[in-house]
Design an enzyme around this catalytic site. Structure first.
Site, mmCIF file in Angstrom:
data_model
loop_
_atom_site.group_PDB
_atom_site.id
_atom_site.type_symbol
_atom_site.label_atom_id
_atom_site.label_comp_id
_atom_site.label_asym_id
_atom_site.label_seq_id
_atom_site.Cartn_x
_atom_site.Cartn_y
_atom_site.Cartn_z
ATOM 1 N N GLU A 55 0.854 -1.187 0.000
ATOM 2 C CA GLU A 55 0.000 0.000 0.000
ATOM 3 C C GLU A 55 0.890 1.238 0.000
ATOM 4 O O GLU A 55 1.805 1.348 0.814
ATOM 5 C CB GLU A 55 -0.889 0.036 1.237
ATOM 6 C CG GLU A 55 -2.097 -0.867 1.171
ATOM 7 C CD GLU A 55 -3.020 -0.614 2.360
ATOM 8 O OE1 GLU A 55 -3.024 0.512 2.888
ATOM 9 O OE2 GLU A 55 -3.701 -1.558 2.762
ATOM 10 N N ASP A 66 -6.347 8.460 9.649
ATOM 11 C CA ASP A 66 -4.991 8.128 10.067
ATOM 12 C C ASP A 66 -4.634 8.749 11.403
ATOM 13 O O ASP A 66 -5.061 9.860 11.743
ATOM 14 C CB ASP A 66 -3.987 8.589 9.000
ATOM 15 C CG ASP A 66 -4.136 7.812 7.714
ATOM 16 O OD1 ASP A 66 -4.173 6.560 7.787
ATOM 17 O OD2 ASP A 66 -4.222 8.425 6.642
ATOM 18 N N TYR A 184 -11.203 -4.985 3.036
ATOM 19 C CA TYR A 184 -10.333 -4.474 4.097
ATOM 20 C C TYR A 184 -11.150 -4.445 5.386
ATOM 21 O O TYR A 184 -12.080 -3.653 5.513
ATOM 22 C CB TYR A 184 -9.861 -3.074 3.713
ATOM 23 C CG TYR A 184 -8.767 -2.468 4.558
ATOM 24 C CD1 TYR A 184 -8.745 -2.560 5.937
ATOM 25 C CD2 TYR A 184 -7.739 -1.759 3.943
ATOM 26 C CE1 TYR A 184 -7.734 -1.985 6.689
ATOM 27 C CE2 TYR A 184 -6.718 -1.168 4.687
ATOM 28 C CZ TYR A 184 -6.730 -1.290 6.052
ATOM 29 O OH TYR A 184 -5.742 -0.717 6.790
#
Length: 268
Positions: A55, A66, A184
């Protein structure tokens, strides 16, 4: 889809691993942190250490999914002048030396600004295999999904969506249906780099997702140590490690290869 179209490198990687009864090691690094030249060296190092899929983060000023480690990495990359356009050019150049599957993890704003169809075309042309856009829910991604599966492309661009621990069965079914490459699974509610806690609810939720799809399941968020990775591999087809690797490269680059090889060994 015409049978003559090429598979993505992601599909080929999972097929190879399935034949070997192995799980995928999927490391994440931020493109351009601290430079694209060093990112190139690190991609090749990750491949030598056994990464099955890599990634690449696209730096963005407001990376809501994040944590501090990747936020700081994005800030360093932005300070170095790295943009989505430069990341695509970087991948195009990288394809001269590696065929490792590459997934861009970005946010919707850069893609929207670039133009969805243009982004998909240029990403495939550059050699990108998949894209993760955490702030673009599948319900709002019909245009991107259509562009990514267009017959005009040499091969499709895998669109990878996220399932959260709070996702309902109906929501999981919808996400699994529209995801390509892999699904995911976010191991926790929160941001990347937070502390991982695995319990019975995690195992049961992943098992419920597996019953809904034949697509590979990769688990990420919070995997910080080889022991974490070893536990995750029991429930998943792939283990995604981001913040821990970004932190290792930034704070202790001299020890990064040892750490990455330990992760690989734990996931095998």
């Amino acid at each position: 889809m015409p049978s003559s179209r090429k598979k993505t490198r992601i599909a080929a990687a999972f097929a190879r691993l399935r034949a070997l009864d192995r799980k995928a090691f999927i490391p994440y690094i931020m493109a351009g942190d601290p430079s694209l030249e060093l990112t190139r060296e690190r991609v090749l190092l990750l491949e030598r250490c056994g990464a099955d899929i890599i990634e690449l983060g696209v730096p963005f000023s407001d990376p809501l999914a994040d944590g501090p480690t990747i936020q700081k990495a994005a800030a360093r990359a932005l300070a170095a002048g790295v943009s989505l356009q430069k990341v695509l050019a970087f991948v195009r150049d990288l394809r001269r030396v590696t065929e490792v599957p590459l997934v861009l993890m970005t946010y919707y704003n850069p893609v929207f600004t670039y133009g969805e169809e243009r982004f998909v075309h240029d990403a495939v042309e550059a050699g990108v295999d998949g894209v993760i856009i955490p702030d673009l829910p599948p319900d709002e991604a019909q245009a991107l999904i259509a562009a990514a599966r267009s017959a005009r492309l040499e091969r499709p661009l895998d669109t990878i969506f996220l399932v959260a621990p709070t996702s309902t069965p109906a929501r999981m079914q919808h996400i699994a249906k529209v995801s390509r490459g892999f699904v995911y699974y976010v191991s926790m509610t929160g941001i990347t780099g937070a502390r991982l806690e695995l319990d019975r609810a995690f195992t049961e939720h992943v098992a419920a997702l597996r019953r809904l799809t034949d697509a590979p399941l990769a688990v990420g968020f919070g995997v910080a140590t080889p022991d974490d990775a070893r536990i995750i591999r029991e429930a998943a087809d792939g283990v995604i490690v981001g913040s821990a690797i970004v932190k290792q490269f930034h704070e202790h680059p001299e020890d990064a290869e040892r750490f990455i090889r330990e992760l690989r060994e734990a996931i095998s």
